[in-house]
Design an enzyme around this catalytic site. Structure first.
Site, short mmCIF file in Angstrom:
data_model
loop_
_atom_site.label_atom_id
_atom_site.label_comp_id
_atom_site.label_asym_id
_atom_site.label_seq_id
_atom_site.Cartn_x
_atom_site.Cartn_y
_atom_site.Cartn_z
N CYS B 165 0.92 -3.81 3.83
CA CYS B 165 0.11 -2.44 3.59
C CYS B 165 -0.94 -2.76 2.21
O CYS B 165 -1.60 -2.24 2.08
CB CYS B 165 1.00 -1.18 3.16
SG CYS B 165 1.86 -1.21 4.61
N HIS B 304 -3.09 4.45 -4.02
CA HIS B 304 -1.80 4.06 -2.80
C HIS B 304 -1.25 5.53 -2.41
O HIS B 304 -1.24 5.44 -1.22
CB HIS B 304 -1.11 2.99 -3.31
CG HIS B 304 -0.36 1.85 -1.86
ND1 HIS B 304 -0.76 1.96 -0.86
CD2 HIS B 304 1.48 1.73 -1.56
CE1 HIS B 304 0.43 1.08 0.14
NE2 HIS B 304 1.29 1.52 -0.27
N LYS B 333 -2.94 10.36 1.17
CA LYS B 333 -1.92 9.74 2.52
C LYS B 333 -0.78 11.61 2.82
O LYS B 333 -0.83 11.67 3.57
CB LYS B 333 -1.04 9.12 1.49
CG LYS B 333 -1.85 8.03 2.21
CD LYS B 333 -0.62 6.81 1.79
CE LYS B 333 -1.28 5.23 1.74
NZ LYS B 333 -2.37 5.03 0.75
N HIS B 338 0.23 7.06 5.67
CA HIS B 338 0.30 5.69 5.34
C HIS B 338 -0.22 5.65 6.74
O HIS B 338 0.25 4.69 7.50
CB HIS B 338 1.62 5.48 4.95
CG HIS B 338 1.11 4.12 3.96
ND1 HIS B 338 0.03 3.32 4.16
CD2 HIS B 338 2.21 3.43 3.64
CE1 HIS B 338 0.39 2.20 3.57
NE2 HIS B 338 1.57 1.79 3.08
N PHE B 395 -0.80 -1.18 -2.43
CA PHE B 395 0.03 -1.96 -2.72
C PHE B 395 1.07 -2.96 -1.51
O PHE B 395 1.09 -1.62 -0.15
CB PHE B 395 1.25 -1.41 -3.73
CG PHE B 395 0.52 -1.25 -4.39
CD1 PHE B 395 -0.18 -1.99 -5.68
CD2 PHE B 395 0.14 0.25 -5.53
CE1 PHE B 395 -1.36 -1.72 -6.92
CE2 PHE B 395 -0.52 0.60 -6.74
CZ PHE B 395 -1.03 0.04 -7.00
N PHE B 397 4.44 -4.53 1.03
CA PHE B 397 5.82 -5.04 0.86
C PHE B 397 5.82 -6.54 0.46
O PHE B 397 4.40 -7.02 1.27
CB PHE B 397 7.11 -4.87 2.28
CG PHE B 397 7.68 -4.03 2.58
CD1 PHE B 397 8.29 -2.92 1.27
CD2 PHE B 397 7.94 -3.24 3.54
CE1 PHE B 397 8.90 -2.02 1.29
CE2 PHE B 397 8.57 -2.38 4.34
CZ PHE B 397 8.63 -1.45 2.63
#
Lengths: 93, 410
Positions: B165, B304, B333, B338, B395, B397
């Site tokens: 992402c 984010h 979002k 997202h 940000f 994973f």
């Protein structure tokens, strides 16, 4: 199954997969030069024909020699003549 | 030696709400929401699953030459349509695009998830002979980058930083660096992503997808920073900007939308999935230092904030440490879900239009900030504002942070 049905089945692959105007699908047209297919399209032509005729064509040496659309028509006309069960498969589709 | 100035001269977007920047801002200001029920996924996911999918204009798709279109799954199609808008706005000529001094950095999470699923499905059925020659090109991790490069006739560098992402913001960052280094004059940069059952399932399995036990309508489920947030909602789309050295843009008389002044990206070094306020704080601090700015110089943080309990709290804590309650903070979002790898780029494109129209879009569905997200200047209703400098956060994973700093051109 009439020869024109087999030709129509081959031509349908060119119309559906390569968006070629049916009016341009003349037997004398060269598949690379005139119809504009490239090496990747030839793979997909084979995939499309395999789906249409229900047979594996990847190792077919005769198919690799084909230049024009007419050659391709002749290849499948002969194939169906020699394998009548192919015509039955085609009719089912 | 003075730093090369890098400006944005075009910006395109494909989203669940609109297929150009101006319509997107209008929809955002109207509090529209792209999130809907997904009955088409009923065979694989729980019936109450929601997402924010794109409905493509098929006429626009068919205008892409078959020679290029044949190798595009949805991720590459979205990116190419967004790139075409950005290039048209920027007025880049074919000569510039093909000069070797124009390249691209375009990312997605994993290429085309739907095309990968198609291949797997045929393999599992024993139908290898039905797999198209294009299947690799649709699926590949860098599908968005090479399809954009070919469709636009680019002959410069081609990059596709892959960081889930944070991907599109990293793509814009690395494109900015290419121009700073003097290796390219022009870069098309951004990202694209697809929403699929497999992607949504990933978040459901991790309890990061919104749960909706309160049975809210779809447009109220994605709730960034809100006290009632339960998780994110997956979306899709693409955002692409044209970055250019100021000298190059001025020499050809291009209209300048904004300037990119700073960028940073880094690892948390802690955990692959847990957000970490210290890592976020380090990245924002580094990006501001790169832009030679102090926190009080910033007029807008485009957060984010995806609506997850833990991620939003960590970002809010980092923002509180750095900005206190003095800087407007907004997340898109709630409107768009997202959009994964595309989110940084899509949201940057929206911010560019906020700059142009002097307004900040309020965070949709932020009714009351959660106690762990309090102490910030949350923009809830749309707020007229002259935006000089902005920060865009992404940000991901893997413990990846990316932060871009930009400003109105002057």
């Amino acid at each position: 199954m009439q020869p024109e049905d087999i030709i129509a089945a081959v031509n349908a692959v060119f119309v559906e997969q390569f968006e070629i105007d049916p009016a341009d699908l003349l037997p004398e047209k060269e598949i690379f030069r005139d119809l504009g297919l490239d090496s990747l399209d030839i793979v997909d032509m084979m995939v499309g024909l395999q789906r249409t005729f229900g047979i594996s064509l990847r190792q077919n040496e005769e198919l690799r020699q084909i230049v024009t659309l007419g050659d391709l028509h002749a290849f499948f006309l002969k194939l169906v003549e020699e394998n009548p069960d192919l015509a039955a498969k085609l009719q089912k589709k | 030696m003075p730093k090369t100035r890098v400006v944005i001269t075009g910006a395109g977007v494909i989203s669940s709400l609109a297929h150009n920047r101006q319509d997107l801002l209008a929809a955002l200001l109207n509090r529209a929401c792209g999130v809907r029920a997904m009955p088409e996924w009923a065979d694989t996911l729980p019936p109450d699953t929601v997402a924010a999918p794109v409905t493509l204009d098929q006429d626009a798709v068919m205008k892409i030459d078959r020679r290029f279109r044949r190798s595009m799954g949805p991720a590459a199609l979205f990116a190419t349509l967004a790139a075409a808008q950005a290039v048209a706005e920027s007025g880049l000529s074919e000569d510039i695009l093909g000069s070797g001094r124009a390249g691209c950095a375009v990312s997605s999470t994993m290429g085309s998830a739907s095309s990968i699923m198609e291949s797997c499905s045929l393999l599992l059925q024993g139908r290898q002979d039905y797999i198209s020659a294009q299947q690799f090109f649709k699926s590949a991790a860098h599908t968005a980058a090479f399809n954009v490069a070919n469709a636009m006739g680019l002959r410069g560098v081609q990059l596709s930083p892959c960081s889930a992402c944070a991907s599109s913001l990293q793509a814009i960052g690395v494109a900015y660096e290419q121009i700073l280094l003097g290796r390219q004059d022009v870069m098309l940069a951004g990202g694209s992503d697809e929403v699929t059952p497999s992607v949504t399932l990933t978040f459901q399995q991790l309890f990061a997808q919104a749960e909706n036990k309160e049975n809210r309508p779809p447009d109220q489920i994605s709730r960034p920073f809100d006290v009632a947030r339960t998780g994110l909602v997956c979306g899709e789309g693409a955002g692409i900007v044209v970055l250019e050295s100021l000298e190059h843009a001025v020499s050809r008389g291009a209209r300048i939308l904004a300037e990119v002044t700073g960028y940073a990206t880094m690892s948390s070094g802690e955990h692959i999935s847990q957000s970490d306020q210290r890592a976020i704080g380090r990245c924002m601090t580094a990006a501001l230092a790169d832009a030679d700015l102090r926190p009080e110089d910033v007029d807008l943080v485009s957060a984010h904030a995806t609506g997850t309990r833990q991620g939003d709290a960590e970002e809010a804590a980092a923002l509180r440490d750095l900005f206190g309650a003095n800087t407007p903070v907004s997340s898109l979002k709630g409107h768009l879900g997202h959009t994964l790898a595309a989110s940084g780029a899509i949201e940057l494109v929206a911010v560019l239009e906020m700059l142009a129209q002097n307004i900040i879009v309020g965070t949709k569905n932020l009714t009351a900030a959660g106690p762990d997200c309090a102490g910030l200047d949350h923009v809830q209703a749309n707020r007229p504002a002259s935006i000089g400098t902005f920060v865009k956060n992404s940000f991901a994973f893997g413990g990846v942070s990316a932060v871009l700093v930009g400003k109105a051109f002057a």
